[in-house]
Scaffold this active site. Sequence first.
Site, PDB file in Angstrom:
ATOM      1  N   SER A 238       0.831  -1.195   0.000  1.00 21.97           N
ATOM      2  CA  SER A 238       0.000   0.000   0.000  1.00 21.97           C
ATOM      3  C   SER A 238       0.871   1.252   0.000  1.00 21.97           C
ATOM      4  O   SER A 238       1.630   1.474  -0.939  1.00 21.97           O
ATOM      5  CB  SER A 238      -0.959  -0.043   1.200  1.00 21.97           C
ATOM      6  OG  SER A 238      -1.968   0.933   1.093  1.00 21.97           O
TER       7      SER A 238
ATOM      8  N   ASP B 233     -10.068  -5.713  -3.230  1.00 19.05           N
ATOM      9  CA  ASP B 233      -9.454  -4.644  -2.447  1.00 19.05           C
ATOM     10  C   ASP B 233     -10.378  -3.432  -2.455  1.00 19.05           C
ATOM     11  O   ASP B 233     -10.712  -2.898  -3.508  1.00 19.05           O
ATOM     12  CB  ASP B 233      -8.104  -4.294  -3.072  1.00 19.05           C
ATOM     13  CG  ASP B 233      -7.263  -3.360  -2.235  1.00 19.05           C
ATOM     14  OD1 ASP B 233      -7.822  -2.424  -1.634  1.00 19.05           O
ATOM     15  OD2 ASP B 233      -6.033  -3.558  -2.196  1.00 19.05           O
TER      16      ASP B 233
ATOM     17  N   HIS C 196      -7.310  -6.009   0.838  1.00 17.03           N
ATOM     18  CA  HIS C 196      -6.126  -5.175   1.039  1.00 17.03           C
ATOM     19  C   HIS C 196      -5.266  -5.604   2.229  1.00 17.03           C
ATOM     20  O   HIS C 196      -4.243  -4.988   2.502  1.00 17.03           O
ATOM     21  CB  HIS C 196      -6.581  -3.722   1.246  1.00 17.03           C
ATOM     22  CG  HIS C 196      -5.510  -2.689   1.031  1.00 17.03           C
ATOM     23  ND1 HIS C 196      -4.942  -2.443  -0.198  1.00 17.03           N
ATOM     24  CD2 HIS C 196      -4.904  -1.819   1.891  1.00 17.03           C
ATOM     25  CE1 HIS C 196      -4.036  -1.471  -0.094  1.00 17.03           C
ATOM     26  NE2 HIS C 196      -3.993  -1.078   1.168  1.00 17.03           N
TER      27      HIS C 196
END
Length: 283
Positions: free
Chosen positions: A151, A230, A263
């Site tokens: 991320s 995600d 995620h």
Amino acid sequence: MTLELLSEHGCHGGVQRFYRHASATIGLPMRFSVYLPPQALAGGGKLPALFYLAGLTCTEETFMIKAGAQRFAAEHGLVLVAPDTSPRGAGVPGEADAWDFGVGAGFYVDATEAPWRQHWGMESYVAQELFDLVSRELPVDPDRVGIFGHSMGGHGALVLAQRHPQRFRSVSAFAPIAAPTRCRWGQKAFTGYLGTDRSRWDEYDASALMAAQKVAPFPAGILVDQGLSDQFLQNQLHPEALEAACAAVGQPLTLRRHTGYDHGYFFISTFIADHIRHHAGQL
């Protein structure tokens, strides 16, 4: 520079350590974690290393506790290094008011704007101070170091690899913020840390940096994994921008899109072995 060992834990034949040190770059104490594989304990000399950059709200503990990477690092003889995601305890007004800016959200840039510029120098901290520190104090070969992340940390890995190719020889990412200048997270962070000059933002945008390359910076290839469930994929991550930039400059990219994965670290732990193998093969 003195390293303070906070704790040590046996793990897959090696040791998991957590350190603290006084950072000259940050101007505050910083924490980081290191996994030393069994090959390091056997006195086999300097080993290749892999830096992991974590995402928003994370610390130096998150990856080491949740990803399950040590088992595979032990198999390949890789040292793992994970810094914290920002300075802590700077006393900057509002530093902990938001989860996506300030504490836990350093974005791996060197801030140029007040009041952040005094302590928020995460690019220099990771790519210079911490890199030199672990190369000097631990059995790490500075000529065989890769970088990856998740991320915000995936953004950091892709950016620092391109900005410091002489230091980071391989790169991969999980669900990276691939074009931060195009998303709310990046725009908020870059405005606060770098100011309103958008040309400065491009220096920390992985897709913009790649599009400006004259030749492929990592001819052995970049690996990126992205979950299709995600929740941040559509609005924040933009992997298609990195994909297009790599194609334009001939940079080999393996961008894998996975149905049913979100995620989080269940996603990361599923594919971590592939990333360790990717870096081991190049280092």
